[in-house]
Design a protein around this motif. Structure first.
Motif, PDB file in Angstrom:
ATOM      1  N   PHE A 105      86.670  85.262  95.359  1.00 40.35           N
ATOM      2  CA  PHE A 105      85.841  85.446  94.160  1.00 40.35           C
ATOM      3  C   PHE A 105      85.686  86.939  93.869  1.00 40.35           C
ATOM      4  N   ASN A 106      85.959  87.313  92.635  1.00 36.31           N
ATOM      5  CA  ASN A 106      85.891  88.719  92.230  1.00 36.31           C
ATOM      6  C   ASN A 106      84.861  88.869  91.118  1.00 36.31           C
ATOM      7  N   MET A 107      83.790  89.601  91.422  1.00 37.26           N
ATOM      8  CA  MET A 107      82.719  89.813  90.442  1.00 37.26           C
ATOM      9  C   MET A 107      83.212  90.483  89.163  1.00 37.26           C
TER      10      MET A 107
ATOM     11  N   ARG B   3      74.953  88.430  85.141  1.00 39.65           N
ATOM     12  CA  ARG B   3      74.716  89.877  85.239  1.00 39.65           C
ATOM     13  C   ARG B   3      74.877  90.338  86.679  1.00 39.65           C
ATOM     14  N   THR B   4      75.397  91.526  86.839  1.00 37.07           N
ATOM     15  CA  THR B   4      75.510  92.117  88.175  1.00 37.07           C
ATOM     16  C   THR B   4      74.190  92.784  88.530  1.00 37.07           C
ATOM     17  N   GLN B   5      73.680  92.446  89.722  1.00 37.87           N
ATOM     18  CA  GLN B   5      72.447  93.053  90.213  1.00 37.87           C
ATOM     19  C   GLN B   5      72.771  93.795  91.507  1.00 37.87           C
TER      20      GLN B   5
ATOM     21  N   SER C 114      76.204  94.108  95.934  1.00 33.76           N
ATOM     22  CA  SER C 114      75.794  93.633  94.618  1.00 33.76           C
ATOM     23  C   SER C 114      76.012  92.124  94.571  1.00 33.76           C
ATOM     24  N   TYR C 115      75.361  91.493  93.633  1.00 31.31           N
ATOM     25  CA  TYR C 115      75.584  90.057  93.438  1.00 31.31           C
ATOM     26  C   TYR C 115      75.440  89.755  91.957  1.00 31.31           C
ATOM     27  N   ILE C 116      75.849  88.545  91.569  1.00 32.60           N
ATOM     28  CA  ILE C 116      75.710  88.130  90.175  1.00 32.60           C
ATOM     29  C   ILE C 116      74.615  87.080  90.098  1.00 32.60           C
ATOM     30  N   ASP C 117      73.730  87.231  89.137  1.00 32.67           N
ATOM     31  CA  ASP C 117      72.802  86.134  88.868  1.00 32.67           C
ATOM     32  C   ASP C 117      73.019  85.618  87.454  1.00 32.67           C
ATOM     33  N   TYR C 118      72.476  84.444  87.203  1.00 33.34           N
ATOM     34  CA  TYR C 118      72.716  83.736  85.945  1.00 33.34           C
ATOM     35  C   TYR C 118      71.387  83.314  85.344  1.00 33.34           C
ATOM     36  N   GLU C 119      71.325  83.349  84.035  1.00 30.20           N
ATOM     37  CA  GLU C 119      70.124  82.872  83.358  1.00 30.20           C
ATOM     38  C   GLU C 119      70.196  81.348  83.244  1.00 30.20           C
TER      39      GLU C 119
END
Length: 200
Positions: free
Chosen positions: A83-85, A19-21, A28-33
């Motif tokens: 790297f491209n979100m 998910r983008t946060q 912004s950054y991406i986190d993962y469950e």
């Protein structure tokens, strides 16, 4: 005849739901469950669900390596400037790499004895708070932190589906504040993804 069943220990780890946060107006950054399901005696909780970003994985690997100098730790997916979100292939490639990293780490008994790994996988504490907890600078122990986080974040995606069917509202299941360092909406599992934005 007496049959003795030996229950084999297992640890299932899934890295999923990127998910983008939004960090601030520009970043912004991406986190993962990270979902853990296990019957291993090494784990305080048998099921857990947290969200982590790439830089926290980098921190974890550095700390594990400093504590287990003789072990060659698996590599993380490379941090590429390209790297491209917004590119699903890039995001999924990183997600797969993070999952493979954790799968390999969780097969090593020495690494499994590191408290930082358990705090990383089973609480939403920041790296600074994990360090403080492990070094005894907090009022709570590692086990306390894991139990506290679990008690405030009981819902898992499967349970969410069950609740939607039964419309069973749980008054305390919505809490997202752990009282143990970082707490934000991102600790609640099974939520809808946020819209994508640029990573700097």
């Amino acid at each position: 005849l007496i049959f003795i069943m030996h229950l084999q220990e297992f640890v299932t780890v899934l890295v999923r739901d990127p998910r983008t946060q939004k960090e601030d107006w520009w970043h912004s950054y991406i986190d993962y469950e990270i979902f853990i399901h296990t019957n291993s005696i090494c784990f305080t909780r048998k099921t857990s669900c947290v969200r982590r970003r790439f830089r926290e994985f980098v921190w974890l690997r550095q700390r594990l390596q400093s504590n287990a100098v003789l072990i060659q730790l698996p590599e993380l997916p490379s941090k590429t400037p390209f790297f491209n979100m917004n590119n699903p292939h890039h995001v999924d490639h990183r997600r797969q790499g993070l999952q493979e990293f954790l799968e390999k780490i969780l097969q090593d008994a020495l690494l499994l004895s590191d408290s930082r790994l358990h705090l990383f996988l089973q609480t939403q504490l920041s790296p600074e708070d994990m360090e403080a907890c492990v070094s005894g600078q907090t009022k709570y122990s590692v086990a306390d932190a894991i139990h506290k986080f679990a008690s405030l974040n009981r819902r898992f995606p499967i349970e969410d589906e069950e609740r939607k069917k039964g419309k069973d509202a749980d008054s305390d299941s919505e809490s997202s504040s752990s009282g143990l360092g970082r707490s934000d909406d991102s600790i609640s599992c099974g939520c809808k993804a946020s819209p994508a934005s640029e990573e700097s």
